[in-house]
Design an enzyme around this catalytic site. Structure first.
Site, PDB file in Angstrom:
ATOM      1  N   PRO A  18     -20.517 -21.478 -41.495  1.00 13.32           N
ATOM      2  CA  PRO A  18     -21.147 -22.781 -40.710  1.00 13.32           C
ATOM      3  C   PRO A  18     -21.972 -22.957 -42.368  1.00 13.32           C
ATOM      4  CG  PRO A  18     -22.048 -20.948 -39.468  1.00 13.32           C
ATOM      5  CD  PRO A  18     -21.050 -20.668 -40.584  1.00 13.32           C
ATOM      6  N   MET A  19     -21.528 -24.791 -42.563  1.00  5.87           N
ATOM      7  CA  MET A  19     -22.537 -24.797 -43.674  1.00  5.87           C
ATOM      8  C   MET A  19     -23.432 -26.433 -43.080  1.00  5.87           C
ATOM      9  SD  MET A  19     -20.482 -23.528 -46.639  1.00  5.87           S
ATOM     10  CE  MET A  19     -18.308 -23.821 -45.590  1.00  5.87           C
ATOM     11  N   MET A  20     -24.714 -26.206 -43.195  1.00  7.28           N
ATOM     12  CA  MET A  20     -25.102 -27.980 -43.112  1.00  7.28           C
ATOM     13  C   MET A  20     -25.138 -29.021 -44.456  1.00  7.28           C
ATOM     14  SD  MET A  20     -27.123 -27.255 -41.004  1.00  7.28           S
ATOM     15  CE  MET A  20     -28.121 -28.688 -40.526  1.00  7.28           C
ATOM     16  N   GLN A  71     -22.230 -22.870 -33.817  1.00  3.86           N
ATOM     17  CA  GLN A  71     -23.622 -22.215 -34.358  1.00  3.86           C
ATOM     18  C   GLN A  71     -24.360 -23.298 -33.932  1.00  3.86           C
ATOM     19  OE1 GLN A  71     -25.147 -21.867 -38.157  1.00  3.86           O
ATOM     20  NE2 GLN A  71     -24.951 -19.378 -37.805  1.00  3.86           N
ATOM     21  N   CYS A 101     -31.067 -18.601 -41.571  1.00  4.75           N
ATOM     22  CA  CYS A 101     -31.152 -20.080 -42.407  1.00  4.75           C
ATOM     23  C   CYS A 101     -32.629 -19.664 -42.462  1.00  4.75           C
ATOM     24  CB  CYS A 101     -30.578 -21.454 -41.390  1.00  4.75           C
ATOM     25  SG  CYS A 101     -31.287 -22.952 -42.965  1.00  4.75           S
ATOM     26  N   ASN A 217     -20.256 -11.549 -45.434  1.00  7.02           N
ATOM     27  CA  ASN A 217     -20.307 -12.629 -46.381  1.00  7.02           C
ATOM     28  C   ASN A 217     -21.715 -12.820 -47.199  1.00  7.02           C
ATOM     29  OD1 ASN A 217     -23.141 -15.787 -45.175  1.00  7.02           O
ATOM     30  ND2 ASN A 217     -20.465 -15.974 -45.813  1.00  7.02           N
ATOM     31  N   GLY A 218     -20.957 -14.122 -48.300  1.00  2.00           N
ATOM     32  CA  GLY A 218     -22.318 -13.778 -49.486  1.00  2.00           C
ATOM     33  C   GLY A 218     -21.388 -13.953 -50.882  1.00  2.00           C
ATOM     34  N   GLY A 219     -21.723 -14.858 -51.515  1.00  2.00           N
ATOM     35  CA  GLY A 219     -21.368 -14.984 -52.786  1.00  2.00           C
ATOM     36  C   GLY A 219     -19.421 -13.942 -52.531  1.00  2.00           C
ATOM     37  N   ARG A 240     -19.191 -21.197 -49.550  1.00  2.00           N
ATOM     38  CA  ARG A 240     -19.031 -22.520 -50.775  1.00  2.00           C
ATOM     39  C   ARG A 240     -18.015 -22.343 -51.603  1.00  2.00           C
ATOM     40  NH1 ARG A 240     -23.559 -20.917 -54.587  1.00  2.00           N
ATOM     41  NH2 ARG A 240     -23.883 -18.926 -53.614  1.00  2.00           N
TER      42      ARG A 240
END
Length: 343
Positions: A18-20, A71, A101, A217-219, A240
């Site tokens: 989920p990405m704002m 989410q 977040c 998740n992450g990187g 991303r």
């Protein structure tokens, strides 16, 4: 205590975070065409907004998106429970609670990453959410997306205790953004890059709690990195990288699920019926300007000859009145000309 329903292991292998401001319904439809097996997530929506806001806009979803998770943000169990039920009734396949977040707005509202310090409150919230959807004809899973901790708390035992307390409330799946959240001194963007990654904590959690589903998740920026996580956890969640290089999502989906790899242009042209229906609108929905859709397409030719031409044509033309699918074809044609000239 009611346990949340389990999710099939193959449905967890690949997901998009989920990405704002990014993972709206147009983005998710595009990602679904690229990755038929991926699990998709909405932007975070606060429970109050779900209850009192414009649900047609906030909870917009095209049927092609399934499986897709809603989410939620918030810290009041009763409100989260009400919002979870609304989301489940509107057809979302999972309700995910944001405990990661780090933005100032989220901190002011005492939710997001702040909740890592309040495992009892998170457990109460999860229990209330699970109970609220349990009475439905088809209950959906309630899951949690969290960090490793906040600020200077670098003790694995604290992280594991957080997970254990929330799991005891019935949560069976945790998406672990394998960094701390620094609540002071870093922007949300810096919080995605500066705190060091510790994937080994997520791996240890899966070893020690094998009955839980653990998603890393992450990187994660490459196919090799994503694939490496599958040896230690139940799945990899791209953030991303899936947005800025969406063809990576397609490569992973094809490699992990055995489907043929399709050319970028062919994939994009399958989006045409959706784009034209959005441009036309309907009795229930106003026409959508092309720019709201094409902003999600700009990275499709990332790292490829012609990628710059593709982005330029879309960026310069999508905001103009009357812009339609022909602009996308023009962008593809410009890309092909650049590739041919370089050959």
């Amino acid at each position: 205590m009611i346990s949340s329903p389990a999710i099939r292991p193959d449905a967890l292998r690949l997901s998009v975070a989920p990405m704002m401001d990014w993972t709206d319904t147009h983005c998710r439809v595009f990602h679904r065409l690229l990755a038929p097996h991926a699990r998709l997530y909405t932007e975070m929506v606060h429970a109050n907004a779900v209850i009192h806001g414009d649900r047609a806009r906030l909870l917009a979803m095209d049927p092609v998106e399934h499986p897709v998770a809603l989410q939620l943000g918030g810290s009041e169990p009763a409100l989260l429970a009400q919002a979870a039920r609304i989301g489940a009734e509107r057809g979302f396949d999972e309700i995910n609670l944001n405990c990661g977040c780090p933005s100032d707005r989220v901190q002011a509202g005492r939710f997001g990453a702040c909740l890592m310090r309040e495992p009892t409150l998170v457990a109460d919230s999860v229990a209330a959410m699970i109970e609220s959807v349990a009475a439905l004809e088809a209950p959906v899973p309630v899951t949690v997306k969290c960090r490793l901790g906040v600020d200077d708390d670098h003790r694995y035992e604290v992280f594991r205790e957080f997970v254990d307390q929330v799991a005891a409330a019935g949560c069976r799946m945790f998406v672990v953004h394998a960094r701390n959240a620094w609540l002071k001194g870093l922007s949300p963007k810096e919080n995605r890059e500066v705190p060091p990654l510790r994937y080994e904590w997520a791996y240890a959690l899966k070893r020690e709690r094998p009955d839980l589903s653990v998603i890393v998740n992450g990187g994660i920026a490459t196919e090799h990195e994503a694939t490496a996580h599958l040896a230690h956890a139940d799945g990899a969640m791209l953030g991303r990288a899936a947005y800025h290089d969406p063809y990576l999502l397609h490569r992973l989906d094809a490699a992990w699920f055995g489907d043929p790899l399709r050319p970028r242009g062919e994939l994009l042209r399958t989006l045409r019926p959706y784009v034209e229906s959005q441009l036309a609108g309907s009795a229930q929905q106003r026409p959508v300007p092309l720019k709201h859709i094409t902003r999600h397409l700009l990275g499709l030719f990332h790292g490829e000859r012609g990628g710059r031409a593709f982005r330029q044509v879309l960026s310069e033309g999508a905001h103009r009145p009357g812009a339609d699918w022909s602009l996308v074809e023009a962008a593809l044609a410009a890309t092909e000309r650049t590739e041919q000239a370089a050959a």
